[in-house]
Design an enzyme around this catalytic site. Structure first.
Site, PDB file in Angstrom:
ATOM      1  CG  LEU A  72      -0.296   0.252   2.583  1.00  0.00           C
ATOM      2  CD1 LEU A  72      -1.333   0.813   3.549  1.00  0.00           C
ATOM      3  CD2 LEU A  72       0.290  -1.040   3.154  1.00  0.00           C
ATOM      4  CB  SER A  73       1.226   4.140   0.997  1.00  0.00           C
ATOM      5  OG  SER A  73       1.531   5.512   1.027  1.00  0.00           O
ATOM      6  CG  ASN A  74       6.136   4.922  -0.169  1.00  0.00           C
ATOM      7  OD1 ASN A  74       6.059   3.895   0.484  1.00  0.00           O
ATOM      8  ND2 ASN A  74       6.775   5.997   0.262  1.00  0.00           N
TER       9      ASN A  74
END
Length: 700
Positions: A302-304
């Site tokens: 998730l996210s970066n």
């Protein structure tokens, strides 16, 4: 299971590994990848300690406190691992029972959704190593967890690159899905790290999180700032008690290689699995019988960390990865996309910008915008900061960035500028808490340094990192806070007792939020520094050009090579806005791959970036307004796995319309199945996300 052949050494004639696709591969000798340094494997029984919860179990992860270290100044590697898993799991997942933990997700909820009464501990082995060439200049951490339920006859691997700038356990909540499924989990910290180099004491962290002097650690340091003895002495004399952090100050722009590091984690996983399950050669070596041809491999996080999974799938032409399932991915998109994004027939004025563009815009405007009329009632807004935000508004007006005669006029203008810059109105009430938690500031400073390949001694745009006193003056970090920074830090100050410093504050350097800008002489949360960071995007000086070149190294191309993929993203995301990330990436993928595209984009209403904020006692109102996106990452993984294993069709791209819990802010009723409806196999026409020509259309 990918039918592309992946061979690392000469094949041995007459022997084969028979893949599930019916294709036979000649067997090869299992060989440790040449980038692997310092390999160490530990076993966990699932009772006293385990892979997922470090022996804490479901209840321990949800506990408001963790047992103290036997010696707070010298925590053991095992104690740091336990604290790191505890901290990182809770940093991503809402562990409040009313938020769905223990009933809809969590260690006790099995892979098929059955709610168990146990603690959900997972037995197995954990292998940790660095990716390096022996010089210690890179030392990217890799880790492979293999649950005892791993089935070598039906092998699977998922990746879990750390979220944010965290250390190796930074995506343990993603790894949870794989461990429950009986899959090996391949982790990487992506070249970031939570523990800084304390320049005053010249101490660093090593692979297991414990600390030593930089001299003693040598090439085993997880990160050591590139300063000569003379430079370190001079820096400490003029700027005492500062710290350097790997993401910001490694001078390597790690983001450009996040895909590579994720692929290396997968390669290590194949080596580890074959060392254990491969056919014995009779001389201590093993044949590779678990191969990409007979193994399901899903890139996830998730996210970066999700951005790293996407980057790995784009980069992979050797057939290591079979599918992608990610949540709220940070993907840097190149200029001139040649696609259009629409919502309800309207095209945003700005979309598809790289992270540095929109995060520096947020850093400049969010604090002021949080005072706007439409932001009234923002959950968790801290009244103490209101006067600082008003001064930020006035400074922006003085600089000609916004207009308005009053604070409210200026705030409304700042919010409108965010709308024009791609933020959805659903994010309006989130700007206050993100600004108060210094999120855009922290990310902007870290990425500016990373892209510029700046040294800590450069003090880019006048920023530094240090522990601070109650009034914000830089001070020596508490020894106990330094000792367990690997476990408690997130690699992007403010974190673990370290704050962002405005080195250019009038008078003396001070914590950024309390600092006085030279241009205004007011405590405007360092409007000068925020403007400096923003101008690096378009400047023509050496530093600006370095930042721009660093950004260009991170651009993604949209080509997932036809792999089954599901992206889930919250419509309300105020950190990684959908107009700059998942929407345009989906459009780019459809343009690049055409009919070969197998990407489904799932946009979730009433979902934002930080699930851990939902039942945070300091942020009342998140609980009544927002649902956990973590549930939809698990469902995305289910969908991609089912596609790869059984050929079940992926769900079409769609908007999933969730139901907020409502009730009283800070005391919302329990989350139930009705709040988080399934991703539909056949969504209503009004929920379908479609691509026509080069335009992606997202319904209101």
């Amino acid at each position: 299971m990918n039918t592309m052949r992946w061979m690392t050494v000469t094949a041995v004639a007459g022997l084969c590994a028979c893949g599930g696709d019916g294709v036979k591969d000649p067997l090869v000798v299992n060989t440790k990848p040449d980038f692997v340094v310092g390999l160490k494997t530990s076993s966990y029984d699932g009772v006293s300690d385990d892979l997922l919860t470090a022996g804490l179990g479901k209840s321990g992860l949800a506990s408001a406190s963790l047992a103290a270290y036997a010696d707070p100044l010298n925590p053991t590697a095992a104690e740091l691992r336990r604290a790191a898993i505890y901290t990182n799991y809770r940093a991503i997942v809402d562990v409040a029972p009313n938020g769905g933990y223990g009933s809809l997700f969590g260690p006790n909820v099995t892979s098929d959704g059955t709610v168990g009464s146990g603690e959900g501990m997972v037995a197995g082995t954990e292998t940790v190593a660095y990716s390096d060439d022996g010089t210690g200049q890179r030392n990217v951490t890799l880790m492979v967890q293999v649950p005892s339920t791993f089935n070598p006859s039906l092998p699977c691997i998922i990746t879990a690159a750390s979220s944010g700038s965290r250390s190796i356990y930074g995506a343990i909540s993603t790894g949870e899905w794989g461990l429950k499924k009986g899959c090996a989990v391949a982790y990487t910290d992506k070249g970031t790290h939570s523990a800084g180099h304390d320049l005053a004491t010249d101490t660093v962290a090593v692979l297991d999180g414990t600390r030593s002097t930089a001299a003693a650690a040598g090439t085993a340091a997880s990160f050591r700032a590139k300063l000569s003895a003379a430079e370190l002495s001079s820096f400490n004399a003029t700027t005492p008690n500062r710290l350097a952090f790997k993401h910001a100050h490694s001078q390597r722009n790690p983001e450009k290689d996040w895909g590579l590091f994720t692929l290396q984690a997968v390669q290590l996983a194949f080596y580890v699995l074959n060392e254990r399950y491969g056919q014995d050669m009779g001389d201590g070596r093993k044949w590779m019988t678990i191969t990409p041809a007979n193994t399901v491999v899903i890139a996830s996080s998730l996210s970066n960390g999700g951005g790293a999974a996407v980057a790995a799938a784009e980069l992979d032409t050797a057939g290591l990865i079979d599918g992608v399932a990610v949540s709220e991915p940070a993907v840097a998109l190149p200029p001139n996309l040649g696609v259009t994004v629409q919502r309800g027939g309207s095209t945003p004025l700005s979309f598809g910008k790289p992270l540095y563009d929109y995060i520096t815009q947020a850093n400049l405007l969010q604090n002021c915008a949080s005072l706007a009329t439409a932001a009234a009632g923002s959950p968790g807004a801290v009244a103490f900061y209101a006067s600082y935000k008003a001064k930020r508004c006035q400074s922006l007006a003085n600089k000609g960035i916004i207009s308005g005669a009053t604070t409210l006029d200026q705030a409304n203008a700042a919010l409108q500028k965010l709308h024009d810059s791609g933020w959805e109105a659903e994010s309006d009430v989130l700007h206050a808490s993100l600004g108060d938690y210094e999120v855009p500031e922290a990310v902007s400073v870290t990425y500016a340094n990373a892209y510029a390949r700046a040294s800590v001694k450069d003090k880019l745009c006048g920023y530094g990192f240090a522990a601070t006193t109650a009034v914000g003056l830089p001070a020596a970090i508490a020894p106990a806070a330094l000792a367990d920074m690997f476990a408690k830090g997130n690699g992007v100050p403010p974190s673990a007792g370290v704050n962002v410093i405005n080195e250019n504050s009038v008078g003396v350097p001070v914590r950024n939020v309390f600092s006085t800008s030279p241009s205004s002489g007011t405590t405007d949360i360092n409007a000068d520094g925020a403007e400096c960071l923003r101008k690096l995007l378009t400047g023509t000086d050496t530093t600006s050009l370095a930042v721009q070149a660093g950004i260009a190294e991170t651009y993604r191309n949209g080509n997932l090579h036809g792999r089954p993929a599901v992206i889930v993203h919250g419509r309300n995301d105020a950190l990684l806005p959908v107009n700059h990330t998942s929407r345009p990436y989906t459009a780019l993928n459809k343009k690049v791959e055409g009919a070969a595209s197998n990407l489904s984009y799932i946009e979730v209403t009433n979902a934002q970036h930080f699930d851990t904020f939902i039942d945070n006692a300091f942020l009342p109102g998140y609980d009544s307004r927002y649902i956990p996106l973590h549930i939809y990452l698990n469902r995305a993984l289910d969908a991609v796995y089912d596609k790869l294993r059984s050929g079940k069709a992926l769900p079409p791209s769609q908007v999933v319309r969730t139901l907020p819990r409502g009730g009283t802010a800070g005391a919302a009723p329990a989350l139930g199945a009705l709040n988080v409806p399934a991703i539909a196999a056949a969504p209503a026409a009004g929920d379908l996300i479609t691509m026509s020509g080069t335009t992606l259309s997202v319904p209101d």
